[in-house]
Design a protein around this motif. Structure first.
Motif, PDB file in Angstrom:
ATOM      1  N   UNK A  86       0.859  -1.193   0.000  1.00 41.35           N
ATOM      2  CA  UNK A  86       0.000   0.000   0.000  1.00 41.35           C
ATOM      3  C   UNK A  86       0.887   1.231   0.000  1.00 41.35           C
ATOM      4  N   UNK A  87       0.327   2.345  -0.442  1.00 39.95           N
ATOM      5  CA  UNK A  87       1.012   3.624  -0.390  1.00 39.95           C
ATOM      6  C   UNK A  87       1.819   3.983  -1.619  1.00 39.95           C
ATOM      7  N   UNK A  88       1.614   3.281  -2.731  1.00 38.06           N
ATOM      8  CA  UNK A  88       2.442   3.560  -3.905  1.00 38.06           C
ATOM      9  C   UNK A  88       2.256   4.968  -4.462  1.00 38.06           C
ATOM     10  N   UNK A  89       1.079   5.558  -4.281  1.00 36.79           N
ATOM     11  CA  UNK A  89       0.875   6.930  -4.769  1.00 36.79           C
ATOM     12  C   UNK A  89       1.869   7.874  -4.107  1.00 36.79           C
ATOM     13  N   UNK A  90       2.194   7.621  -2.848  1.00 36.05           N
ATOM     14  CA  UNK A  90       3.129   8.465  -2.119  1.00 36.05           C
ATOM     15  C   UNK A  90       4.531   8.507  -2.706  1.00 36.05           C
ATOM     16  N   UNK A  91       4.876   7.514  -3.523  1.00 36.06           N
ATOM     17  CA  UNK A  91       6.192   7.542  -4.171  1.00 36.06           C
ATOM     18  C   UNK A  91       6.266   8.600  -5.260  1.00 36.06           C
ATOM     19  N   UNK A  92       5.107   8.995  -5.782  1.00 37.60           N
ATOM     20  CA  UNK A  92       5.059   9.872  -6.950  1.00 37.60           C
ATOM     21  C   UNK A  92       4.450  11.240  -6.680  1.00 37.60           C
ATOM     22  N   UNK A 135       1.381   1.590 -12.803  1.00 42.77           N
ATOM     23  CA  UNK A 135       0.517   2.601 -12.176  1.00 42.77           C
ATOM     24  C   UNK A 135      -0.720   2.861 -13.040  1.00 42.77           C
ATOM     25  N   UNK A 136      -0.550   2.929 -14.356  1.00 44.90           N
ATOM     26  CA  UNK A 136      -1.692   3.142 -15.249  1.00 44.90           C
ATOM     27  C   UNK A 136      -2.678   1.992 -15.133  1.00 44.90           C
ATOM     28  N   UNK A 137      -2.177   0.760 -15.039  1.00 43.82           N
ATOM     29  CA  UNK A 137      -3.052  -0.399 -14.883  1.00 43.82           C
ATOM     30  C   UNK A 137      -3.817  -0.323 -13.566  1.00 43.82           C
ATOM     31  N   UNK A 138      -3.133   0.083 -12.518  1.00 37.02           N
ATOM     32  CA  UNK A 138      -3.790   0.198 -11.201  1.00 37.02           C
ATOM     33  C   UNK A 138      -4.892   1.260 -11.235  1.00 37.02           C
ATOM     34  N   UNK A 139      -4.621   2.395 -11.877  1.00 35.85           N
ATOM     35  CA  UNK A 139      -5.632   3.437 -12.002  1.00 35.85           C
ATOM     36  C   UNK A 139      -6.819   2.923 -12.796  1.00 35.85           C
ATOM     37  N   UNK A 140      -6.548   2.234 -13.909  1.00 38.15           N
ATOM     38  CA  UNK A 140      -7.633   1.688 -14.730  1.00 38.15           C
ATOM     39  C   UNK A 140      -8.467   0.681 -13.942  1.00 38.15           C
ATOM     40  N   UNK A 141      -7.804  -0.190 -13.177  1.00 37.70           N
ATOM     41  CA  UNK A 141      -8.515  -1.172 -12.364  1.00 37.70           C
ATOM     42  C   UNK A 141      -9.378  -0.508 -11.317  1.00 37.70           C
ATOM     43  N   UNK A 142      -8.843   0.528 -10.644  1.00 40.66           N
ATOM     44  CA  UNK A 142      -9.613   1.244  -9.622  1.00 40.66           C
ATOM     45  C   UNK A 142     -10.784   1.989 -10.226  1.00 40.66           C
ATOM     46  N   UNK A 143     -10.595   2.554 -11.413  1.00 40.71           N
ATOM     47  CA  UNK A 143     -11.681   3.261 -12.106  1.00 40.71           C
ATOM     48  C   UNK A 143     -12.784   2.285 -12.473  1.00 40.71           C
ATOM     49  N   UNK A 144     -12.388   1.120 -12.978  1.00 34.78           N
ATOM     50  CA  UNK A 144     -13.361   0.097 -13.371  1.00 34.78           C
ATOM     51  C   UNK A 144     -14.151  -0.401 -12.171  1.00 34.78           C
ATOM     52  N   UNK A 145     -13.493  -0.584 -11.029  1.00 35.79           N
ATOM     53  CA  UNK A 145     -14.154  -1.066  -9.824  1.00 35.79           C
ATOM     54  C   UNK A 145     -15.148  -0.055  -9.269  1.00 35.79           C
ATOM     55  N   UNK A 146     -14.881   1.234  -9.490  1.00 35.03           N
ATOM     56  CA  UNK A 146     -15.762   2.266  -8.927  1.00 35.03           C
ATOM     57  C   UNK A 146     -17.010   2.485  -9.776  1.00 35.03           C
ATOM     58  N   UNK A 147     -17.066   1.906 -10.963  1.00 40.51           N
ATOM     59  CA  UNK A 147     -18.249   2.082 -11.812  1.00 40.51           C
ATOM     60  C   UNK A 147     -19.178   0.902 -11.740  1.00 40.51           C
TER      61      UNK A 147
END
Length: 147
Positions: A86-92, A135-147
């Motif tokens: 967890x916390x990978x966003x914090x790296x960027x 990171x792009x895959x993780x964002x896409x997965x999170x976006x898909x899960x929220x819809x």
């Protein structure tokens, strides 16, 4: 209260299973592994707080032993165990934490701070693209899960 250590060499085998780092070559993982620090948290400790700012916001954690709960808006969203991260966003990106993470059991983690990660990426630019893809895959997965 977390206890921290000097940098420790994380097992490369542990890191190669972390999706963010899975695209890196073994020698790149080997070099990165020495930049992690070990942290321990007792059962019930809050590892990160939702909305928190500060140094711990700029850190990425890989669980070595124990379990942790990811809580957003008071609702448990996930239970994490060895090998989870967890916390990978914090790296960027320096932004407030998006979730609270609480140690469900005694917890041992490896942490990597943005202040160690960024110079590593700058010195090894060939790793930037695989990390951005992850990171792009993780964002896409999170976006898909929220819809």
């Amino acid at each position: 209260m977390a206890l921290s250590s000097p940098p420790v060499a994380v097992e490369v085998d542990t890191l190669k299973h972390v999706p963010l780092l899975a695209g890196l070559a073994p020698e790149e993982l080997e070099r990165l592994a020495g930049r992690f620090r070990e942290h321990t948290f007792p059962q019930g400790a809050i590892v990160t707080r939702e909305g928190e700012r500060g140094p711990r916001v700029l850190a990425f954690f890989v669980i070595a032993e124990g379990s942790a709960a990811v809580i957003v808006g008071g609702e448990t969203k996930a239970l994490l165990g060895p090998g989870d991260h967890f916390g990978e966003i914090g790296l960027f990106y320096d932004q407030p934490r998006t979730a609270r993470v609480t140690a469900e059991t005694d917890l041992r983690c490896y942490a990597l701070g943005a202040w160690d990660f960024r110079p590593f990426v700058e010195a090894n630019p060939q790793i930037a693209w695989p990390i951005m893809e992850s990171m792009a895959q993780r964002i896409a997965d999170n976006t898909e899960q929220s819809h």
